[in-house]
Scaffold this motif. Structure first.
Motif, PDB file in Angstrom:
ATOM      1  N   MET A  27     -45.644  25.634  -5.634  1.00 49.51           N
ATOM      2  CA  MET A  27     -46.333  25.687  -4.346  1.00 49.51           C
ATOM      3  C   MET A  27     -47.487  24.701  -4.417  1.00 49.51           C
ATOM      4  SD  MET A  27     -46.716  29.821  -3.784  1.00 49.51           S
ATOM      5  CE  MET A  27     -47.869  29.993  -5.139  1.00 49.51           C
ATOM      6  N   THR A  28     -48.017  24.323  -3.289  1.00 49.99           N
ATOM      7  CA  THR A  28     -49.220  23.530  -3.265  1.00 49.99           C
ATOM      8  C   THR A  28     -50.352  24.421  -3.753  1.00 49.99           C
ATOM      9  OG1 THR A  28     -48.398  22.285  -1.389  1.00 49.99           O
ATOM     10  CG2 THR A  28     -50.764  22.170  -1.822  1.00 49.99           C
ATOM     11  N   GLY A  29     -50.854  24.166  -4.944  1.00 47.67           N
ATOM     12  CA  GLY A  29     -51.955  24.957  -5.483  1.00 47.67           C
ATOM     13  C   GLY A  29     -51.549  26.193  -6.252  1.00 47.67           C
ATOM     14  N   GLY A  30     -50.296  26.309  -6.670  1.00 43.89           N
ATOM     15  CA  GLY A  30     -49.865  27.483  -7.421  1.00 43.89           C
ATOM     16  C   GLY A  30     -48.381  27.442  -7.722  1.00 43.89           C
ATOM     17  N   VAL A  31     -47.880  28.575  -8.245  1.00 45.45           N
ATOM     18  CA  VAL A  31     -46.461  28.674  -8.604  1.00 45.45           C
ATOM     19  C   VAL A  31     -45.944  30.038  -8.167  1.00 45.45           C
ATOM     20  CG1 VAL A  31     -44.831  28.769 -10.541  1.00 45.45           C
ATOM     21  CG2 VAL A  31     -46.689  27.108 -10.573  1.00 45.45           C
ATOM     22  N   ASP A  54     -43.730  27.663 -17.063  1.00 47.45           N
ATOM     23  CA  ASP A  54     -43.657  27.160 -15.695  1.00 47.45           C
ATOM     24  C   ASP A  54     -44.943  27.275 -14.897  1.00 47.45           C
ATOM     25  OD1 ASP A  54     -41.053  26.554 -16.261  1.00 47.45           O
ATOM     26  OD2 ASP A  54     -40.241  27.496 -14.468  1.00 47.45           O
ATOM     27  N   ARG A  55     -45.857  28.142 -15.323  1.00 54.19           N
ATOM     28  CA  ARG A  55     -47.081  28.271 -14.545  1.00 54.19           C
ATOM     29  C   ARG A  55     -48.004  27.094 -14.807  1.00 54.19           C
ATOM     30  NH1 ARG A  55     -51.943  30.103 -16.312  1.00 54.19           N
ATOM     31  NH2 ARG A  55     -52.130  30.649 -18.517  1.00 54.19           N
ATOM     32  N   ARG A  56     -48.894  26.844 -13.873  1.00 54.35           N
ATOM     33  CA  ARG A  56     -49.847  25.748 -14.015  1.00 54.35           C
ATOM     34  C   ARG A  56     -51.211  26.313 -14.386  1.00 54.35           C
ATOM     35  NH1 ARG A  56     -48.354  23.623  -8.218  1.00 54.35           N
ATOM     36  NH2 ARG A  56     -46.294  22.788  -8.616  1.00 54.35           N
ATOM     37  N   PRO A  57     -51.833  25.762 -15.417  1.00 56.34           N
ATOM     38  CA  PRO A  57     -53.166  26.247 -15.798  1.00 56.34           C
ATOM     39  C   PRO A  57     -54.149  26.150 -14.631  1.00 56.34           C
ATOM     40  CG  PRO A  57     -52.284  24.774 -17.472  1.00 56.34           C
ATOM     41  CD  PRO A  57     -51.355  24.704 -16.293  1.00 56.34           C
ATOM     42  N   HIS A  58     -54.969  27.152 -14.510  1.00 56.36           N
ATOM     43  CA  HIS A  58     -56.041  27.218 -13.514  1.00 56.36           C
ATOM     44  C   HIS A  58     -55.539  27.289 -12.068  1.00 56.36           C
ATOM     45  CE1 HIS A  58     -58.746  26.520 -16.829  1.00 56.36           C
ATOM     46  NE2 HIS A  58     -58.007  25.484 -17.167  1.00 56.36           N
ATOM     47  N   GLU A  59     -54.263  27.650 -11.872  1.00 55.61           N
ATOM     48  CA  GLU A  59     -53.715  27.838 -10.535  1.00 55.61           C
ATOM     49  C   GLU A  59     -53.109  29.235 -10.448  1.00 55.61           C
ATOM     50  OE1 GLU A  59     -51.078  24.773  -9.190  1.00 55.61           O
ATOM     51  OE2 GLU A  59     -52.567  23.203  -9.503  1.00 55.61           O
ATOM     52  N   PRO A  60     -53.188  29.861  -9.271  1.00 54.30           N
ATOM     53  CA  PRO A  60     -52.647  31.214  -9.129  1.00 54.30           C
ATOM     54  C   PRO A  60     -51.135  31.268  -9.327  1.00 54.30           C
ATOM     55  CG  PRO A  60     -53.302  30.339  -6.997  1.00 54.30           C
ATOM     56  CD  PRO A  60     -53.741  29.350  -8.024  1.00 54.30           C
ATOM     57  N   LEU A  61     -50.689  32.451  -9.721  1.00 51.10           N
ATOM     58  CA  LEU A  61     -49.276  32.706  -9.958  1.00 51.10           C
ATOM     59  C   LEU A  61     -48.845  33.877  -9.092  1.00 51.10           C
ATOM     60  CD1 LEU A  61     -46.646  32.367 -11.681  1.00 51.10           C
ATOM     61  CD2 LEU A  61     -47.696  33.946 -13.324  1.00 51.10           C
ATOM     62  N   VAL A  62     -47.745  33.703  -8.375  1.00 54.47           N
ATOM     63  CA  VAL A  62     -47.158  34.778  -7.574  1.00 54.47           C
ATOM     64  C   VAL A  62     -45.818  35.137  -8.209  1.00 54.47           C
ATOM     65  CG1 VAL A  62     -46.225  35.458  -5.323  1.00 54.47           C
ATOM     66  CG2 VAL A  62     -48.272  34.008  -5.447  1.00 54.47           C
TER      67      VAL A  62
END
Length: 139
Positions: A27-31, A54-62
């Motif tokens: 996502m824009t700004g997260g995963v 798969d998650r991006r550091p310092h970005e929210p995860l759903v």
């Protein structure tokens, strides 16, 4: 099989023992990661590794758990570890559409009140990204 996952854009993976299907959508700004099937002691480490990869550091995860049918304490531990890691990075974990056994486990253990849980994926994404519901989809 789980071993076939090779990159953040790989799409899906399956655990070898107990079936768990995972799909990642940036996502824009997260995963957003959709989890289907079961998470238990036979596959929790693989599920955790997949999501961490798969998650991006310092970005929210759903996590879309709408198709998660079973989760034991090993799966609960995965969620708690993800929540703690994201909290250390000053960002957040958001659960979407948690039902049945997984919801009951989260409620019984008190984790339901600690990790943000939302009735829909759209609401979870909106909360994670700090956008109002109904705004242009981020994924």
């Amino acid at each position: 099989m789980f071993g076939s996952a090779t990159s953040a854009s790989h799409g899906t993976a399956e655990a070898a023992m107990t079936l768990a299907r995972l799909e990642t959508r940036p996502m824009t700004g997260g995963v957003l990661v959709t989890v289907a099937g079961e998470i238990d002691s036979t596959n929790a480490a693989g599920v955790h590794s997949y999501i961490e990869h798969d998650r991006r550091p310092h970005e929210p995860l759903v996590l879309d758990l709408s198709r998660l049918t079973f989760m034991d304490s090993s799966g609960l531990r995965v969620l708690v570890h993800l929540h703690e890691a994201l909290s250390r990075e000053n960002t957040s974990l958001h659960l979407a559409e948690v039902h049945h056994v997984p919801a009951r486990l989260l409620r019984i253990t008190g984790v339901w009140g600690v990790i943000a849980a939302h009735p829909t994926v759209e609401q979870a994404v909106s909360a994670a990204l700090g956008t109002a519901e109904g705004e242009k989809s981020a994924f």
